[in-house]
Write a protein that holds these residues in place. Structure first.
Motif, PDB file in Angstrom:
ATOM      1  N   LEU A  93     -11.506   2.022   0.271  1.00  0.00           N
ATOM      2  CA  LEU A  93     -10.855   1.370   1.416  1.00  0.00           C
ATOM      3  C   LEU A  93     -10.327  -0.014   1.059  1.00  0.00           C
ATOM      4  O   LEU A  93      -9.190  -0.363   1.398  1.00  0.00           O
ATOM      5  CB  LEU A  93     -11.844   1.247   2.581  1.00  0.00           C
ATOM      6  N   ILE A  94     -11.153  -0.795   0.372  1.00  0.00           N
ATOM      7  CA  ILE A  94     -10.758  -2.163   0.022  1.00  0.00           C
ATOM      8  C   ILE A  94      -9.586  -2.145  -0.971  1.00  0.00           C
ATOM      9  O   ILE A  94      -8.613  -2.891  -0.811  1.00  0.00           O
ATOM     10  CB  ILE A  94     -11.957  -2.953  -0.537  1.00  0.00           C
ATOM     11  N   GLU A  95      -9.670  -1.285  -1.970  1.00  0.00           N
ATOM     12  CA  GLU A  95      -8.584  -1.215  -2.948  1.00  0.00           C
ATOM     13  C   GLU A  95      -7.273  -0.789  -2.276  1.00  0.00           C
ATOM     14  O   GLU A  95      -6.210  -1.372  -2.548  1.00  0.00           O
ATOM     15  CB  GLU A  95      -8.930  -0.258  -4.091  1.00  0.00           C
ATOM     16  N   ASN A  96      -7.329   0.191  -1.400  1.00  0.00           N
ATOM     17  CA  ASN A  96      -6.121   0.622  -0.687  1.00  0.00           C
ATOM     18  C   ASN A  96      -5.570  -0.500   0.192  1.00  0.00           C
ATOM     19  O   ASN A  96      -4.354  -0.680   0.293  1.00  0.00           O
ATOM     20  CB  ASN A  96      -6.393   1.870   0.150  1.00  0.00           C
ATOM     21  N   PHE A  97      -6.459  -1.257   0.807  1.00  0.00           N
ATOM     22  CA  PHE A  97      -6.033  -2.377   1.639  1.00  0.00           C
ATOM     23  C   PHE A  97      -5.341  -3.444   0.794  1.00  0.00           C
ATOM     24  O   PHE A  97      -4.267  -3.934   1.154  1.00  0.00           O
ATOM     25  CB  PHE A  97      -7.232  -2.974   2.381  1.00  0.00           C
ATOM     26  N   VAL A  98      -5.942  -3.793  -0.339  1.00  0.00           N
ATOM     27  CA  VAL A  98      -5.359  -4.804  -1.227  1.00  0.00           C
ATOM     28  C   VAL A  98      -3.995  -4.343  -1.734  1.00  0.00           C
ATOM     29  O   VAL A  98      -3.012  -5.088  -1.712  1.00  0.00           O
ATOM     30  CB  VAL A  98      -6.309  -5.121  -2.406  1.00  0.00           C
ATOM     31  N   LYS A  99      -3.933  -3.098  -2.177  1.00  0.00           N
ATOM     32  CA  LYS A  99      -2.683  -2.587  -2.767  1.00  0.00           C
ATOM     33  C   LYS A  99      -1.596  -2.340  -1.711  1.00  0.00           C
ATOM     34  O   LYS A  99      -0.431  -2.175  -2.062  1.00  0.00           O
ATOM     35  CB  LYS A  99      -2.952  -1.333  -3.570  1.00  0.00           C
ATOM     36  N   SER A 100      -1.962  -2.340  -0.441  1.00  0.00           N
ATOM     37  CA  SER A 100      -0.950  -2.181   0.610  1.00  0.00           C
ATOM     38  C   SER A 100      -0.134  -3.461   0.789  1.00  0.00           C
ATOM     39  O   SER A 100       0.944  -3.427   1.379  1.00  0.00           O
ATOM     40  CB  SER A 100      -1.604  -1.782   1.932  1.00  0.00           C
ATOM     41  N   ASP A 101      -0.645  -4.570   0.263  1.00  0.00           N
ATOM     42  CA  ASP A 101       0.093  -5.837   0.287  1.00  0.00           C
ATOM     43  C   ASP A 101       1.084  -5.844  -0.877  1.00  0.00           C
ATOM     44  O   ASP A 101       0.697  -5.686  -2.032  1.00  0.00           O
ATOM     45  CB  ASP A 101      -0.888  -7.003   0.163  1.00  0.00           C
ATOM     46  N   GLU A 102       2.327  -6.020  -0.560  1.00  0.00           N
ATOM     47  CA  GLU A 102       3.400  -5.995  -1.571  1.00  0.00           C
ATOM     48  C   GLU A 102       3.116  -6.969  -2.715  1.00  0.00           C
ATOM     49  O   GLU A 102       3.439  -6.699  -3.875  1.00  0.00           O
ATOM     50  CB  GLU A 102       4.741  -6.322  -0.901  1.00  0.00           C
ATOM     51  N   ASN A 103       2.494  -8.093  -2.433  1.00  0.00           N
ATOM     52  CA  ASN A 103       2.210  -9.104  -3.460  1.00  0.00           C
ATOM     53  C   ASN A 103       1.145  -8.664  -4.462  1.00  0.00           C
ATOM     54  O   ASN A 103       1.060  -9.222  -5.556  1.00  0.00           O
ATOM     55  CB  ASN A 103       1.782 -10.425  -2.814  1.00  0.00           C
ATOM     56  N   PHE A 104       0.293  -7.695  -4.088  1.00  0.00           N
ATOM     57  CA  PHE A 104      -0.820  -7.309  -4.953  1.00  0.00           C
ATOM     58  C   PHE A 104      -0.782  -5.842  -5.383  1.00  0.00           C
ATOM     59  O   PHE A 104      -1.727  -5.348  -6.003  1.00  0.00           O
ATOM     60  CB  PHE A 104      -2.156  -7.575  -4.238  1.00  0.00           C
ATOM     61  N   LYS A 105       0.301  -5.134  -5.097  1.00  0.00           N
ATOM     62  CA  LYS A 105       0.328  -3.694  -5.359  1.00  0.00           C
ATOM     63  C   LYS A 105       0.180  -3.347  -6.840  1.00  0.00           C
ATOM     64  O   LYS A 105      -0.323  -2.286  -7.177  1.00  0.00           O
ATOM     65  CB  LYS A 105       1.576  -3.042  -4.779  1.00  0.00           C
ATOM     66  N   ASP A 106       0.575  -4.244  -7.751  1.00  0.00           N
ATOM     67  CA  ASP A 106       0.474  -3.963  -9.189  1.00  0.00           C
ATOM     68  C   ASP A 106      -0.758  -4.614  -9.832  1.00  0.00           C
ATOM     69  O   ASP A 106      -0.929  -4.539 -11.042  1.00  0.00           O
ATOM     70  CB  ASP A 106       1.742  -4.444  -9.909  1.00  0.00           C
ATOM     71  N   TYR A 107      -1.607  -5.219  -9.033  1.00  0.00           N
ATOM     72  CA  TYR A 107      -2.796  -5.883  -9.571  1.00  0.00           C
ATOM     73  C   TYR A 107      -3.873  -4.845  -9.891  1.00  0.00           C
ATOM     74  O   TYR A 107      -3.986  -3.818  -9.211  1.00  0.00           O
ATOM     75  CB  TYR A 107      -3.357  -6.872  -8.561  1.00  0.00           C
ATOM     76  N   GLU A 108      -4.659  -5.142 -10.907  1.00  0.00           N
ATOM     77  CA  GLU A 108      -5.843  -4.329 -11.207  1.00  0.00           C
ATOM     78  C   GLU A 108      -6.963  -4.823 -10.292  1.00  0.00           C
ATOM     79  O   GLU A 108      -7.205  -6.023 -10.184  1.00  0.00           O
ATOM     80  CB  GLU A 108      -6.248  -4.507 -12.670  1.00  0.00           C
ATOM     81  N   VAL A 109      -7.631  -3.894  -9.640  1.00  0.00           N
ATOM     82  CA  VAL A 109      -8.729  -4.249  -8.733  1.00  0.00           C
ATOM     83  C   VAL A 109     -10.043  -3.768  -9.341  1.00  0.00           C
ATOM     84  O   VAL A 109     -10.169  -2.593  -9.715  1.00  0.00           O
ATOM     85  CB  VAL A 109      -8.533  -3.622  -7.335  1.00  0.00           C
ATOM     86  N   SER A 110     -10.999  -4.687  -9.461  1.00  0.00           N
ATOM     87  CA  SER A 110     -12.322  -4.296  -9.945  1.00  0.00           C
ATOM     88  C   SER A 110     -13.366  -4.806  -8.951  1.00  0.00           C
ATOM     89  O   SER A 110     -13.099  -5.706  -8.149  1.00  0.00           O
ATOM     90  CB  SER A 110     -12.579  -4.842 -11.352  1.00  0.00           C
ATOM     91  N   PHE A 111     -14.553  -4.216  -9.035  1.00  0.00           N
ATOM     92  CA  PHE A 111     -15.606  -4.512  -8.064  1.00  0.00           C
ATOM     93  C   PHE A 111     -16.892  -4.922  -8.759  1.00  0.00           C
ATOM     94  O   PHE A 111     -17.237  -4.414  -9.822  1.00  0.00           O
ATOM     95  CB  PHE A 111     -15.881  -3.277  -7.182  1.00  0.00           C
ATOM     96  N   GLU A 112     -17.602  -5.851  -8.112  1.00  0.00           N
ATOM     97  CA  GLU A 112     -18.949  -6.239  -8.527  1.00  0.00           C
ATOM     98  C   GLU A 112     -19.807  -6.230  -7.262  1.00  0.00           C
ATOM     99  O   GLU A 112     -19.392  -6.735  -6.224  1.00  0.00           O
ATOM    100  CB  GLU A 112     -18.948  -7.657  -9.119  1.00  0.00           C
ATOM    101  N   PHE A 113     -20.982  -5.622  -7.393  1.00  0.00           N
ATOM    102  CA  PHE A 113     -21.881  -5.599  -6.250  1.00  0.00           C
ATOM    103  C   PHE A 113     -22.807  -6.804  -6.294  1.00  0.00           C
ATOM    104  O   PHE A 113     -23.271  -7.206  -7.357  1.00  0.00           O
ATOM    105  CB  PHE A 113     -22.700  -4.300  -6.210  1.00  0.00           C
ATOM    106  N   ILE A 114     -23.052  -7.391  -5.124  1.00  0.00           N
ATOM    107  CA  ILE A 114     -23.955  -8.532  -4.998  1.00  0.00           C
ATOM    108  C   ILE A 114     -25.211  -8.068  -4.265  1.00  0.00           C
ATOM    109  O   ILE A 114     -25.214  -7.013  -3.627  1.00  0.00           O
ATOM    110  CB  ILE A 114     -23.277  -9.696  -4.243  1.00  0.00           C
ATOM    111  N   GLU A 115     -26.243  -8.859  -4.348  1.00  0.00           N
ATOM    112  CA  GLU A 115     -27.466  -8.550  -3.607  1.00  0.00           C
ATOM    113  C   GLU A 115     -27.208  -8.732  -2.115  1.00  0.00           C
ATOM    114  O   GLU A 115     -26.551  -9.694  -1.714  1.00  0.00           O
ATOM    115  CB  GLU A 115     -28.619  -9.471  -4.037  1.00  0.00           C
ATOM    116  N   ASN A 116     -27.690  -7.806  -1.309  1.00  0.00           N
ATOM    117  CA  ASN A 116     -27.508  -7.920   0.127  1.00  0.00           C
ATOM    118  C   ASN A 116     -28.359  -9.053   0.668  1.00  0.00           C
ATOM    119  O   ASN A 116     -29.509  -9.239   0.248  1.00  0.00           O
ATOM    120  CB  ASN A 116     -27.904  -6.607   0.818  1.00  0.00           C
ATOM    121  N   ILE A 117     -27.793  -9.805   1.595  1.00  0.00           N
ATOM    122  CA  ILE A 117     -28.548 -10.868   2.252  1.00  0.00           C
ATOM    123  C   ILE A 117     -29.311 -10.239   3.406  1.00  0.00           C
ATOM    124  O   ILE A 117     -28.715  -9.639   4.292  1.00  0.00           O
ATOM    125  CB  ILE A 117     -27.596 -11.982   2.780  1.00  0.00           C
ATOM    126  N   ALA A 118     -30.622 -10.372   3.392  1.00  0.00           N
ATOM    127  CA  ALA A 118     -31.416  -9.718   4.424  1.00  0.00           C
ATOM    128  C   ALA A 118     -31.816 -10.671   5.516  1.00  0.00           C
ATOM    129  O   ALA A 118     -31.836 -11.818   5.415  1.00  0.00           O
ATOM    130  CB  ALA A 118     -32.672  -9.100   3.824  1.00  0.00           C
TER     131      ALA A 118
END
Length: 184
Positions: A159-184
């Motif tokens: 979902l996030i990658e599709n949202f980012v790539k839907s912006d004309e300014n970022f459609k050719d950007y490489e998207v990578s993800f890092e998971f963080i610890e959840n704040i409880a």
């Protein structure tokens, strides 16, 4: 009056007809900003088997004191990602998205899906409420065991990658993800 097994007989009242009148009143109402997006749901059917056998001194069985209630409900378990914790780092043609892992957002029992298999004896409202909690807890445990949270993480990334790539300014950007610890 004629009774049999706690049910009124024939001419007195139809078996499924009820004369109980219900009145409801809302005693509190509060709105909260959640900031979480449900990215995956699991649908389960949970069956509860309640049995009770009365004994004297925990040794001697009391005849005709058995109570049995076997019933099931359909439960929907939702997993969500807290979007308020998502951050991004943009470098050249790459976007690094940091996000928390999905967590259980809630379990909702479909109250219209009740299926009674066996009902012998009567159970108190407190006993029924405890069984209700068991149903939702079991549904959550089953959903986790079968990969609900992992699939919710995958869907969040899509979902996030599709949202980012839907912006004309970022459609050719490489998207990578890092998971963080959840704040409880």
């Amino acid at each position: 009056c004629a009774y049999r097994s706690g049910k009124k007989i024939g001419f007195m009242q139809k078996e499924n007809e009820s004369t109980m009148k219900t009145q409801t009143v809302t005693t509190a109402l509060e709105f909260r900003n959640i900031g979480k997006l449900v990215t995956q749901s699991a649908y389960t059917t949970v069956v509860i088997d309640n049995k009770d056998d009365k004994k004297i001194f925990d040794k001697f069985h009391i005849p005709f004191s058995n109570r049995v209630l076997v019933f099931g409900y359909n439960v929907k378990v939702d997993a969500a990602v807290d979007f308020s914790q998502i951050t991004e780092d943009i470098k050249e043609n790459k976007i690094i998205i940091k996000l928390p892992h999905a967590e259980i957002f809630g379990a909702n029992t479909d109250k219209d899906s009740l299926k009674k298999y066996i009902e012998e004896g009567s159970f108190s409202l407190e006993e029924t409420n405890e069984a209700w909690k068991d149903i939702e807890n079991q549904a959550i445990a089953d959903a986790k065991t079968n990969g609900l949270l992992e699939q919710a993480d995958i869907n969040a990334k899509i979902l996030i990658e599709n949202f980012v790539k839907s912006d004309e300014n970022f459609k050719d950007y490489e998207v990578s993800f890092e998971f963080i610890e959840n704040i409880a």
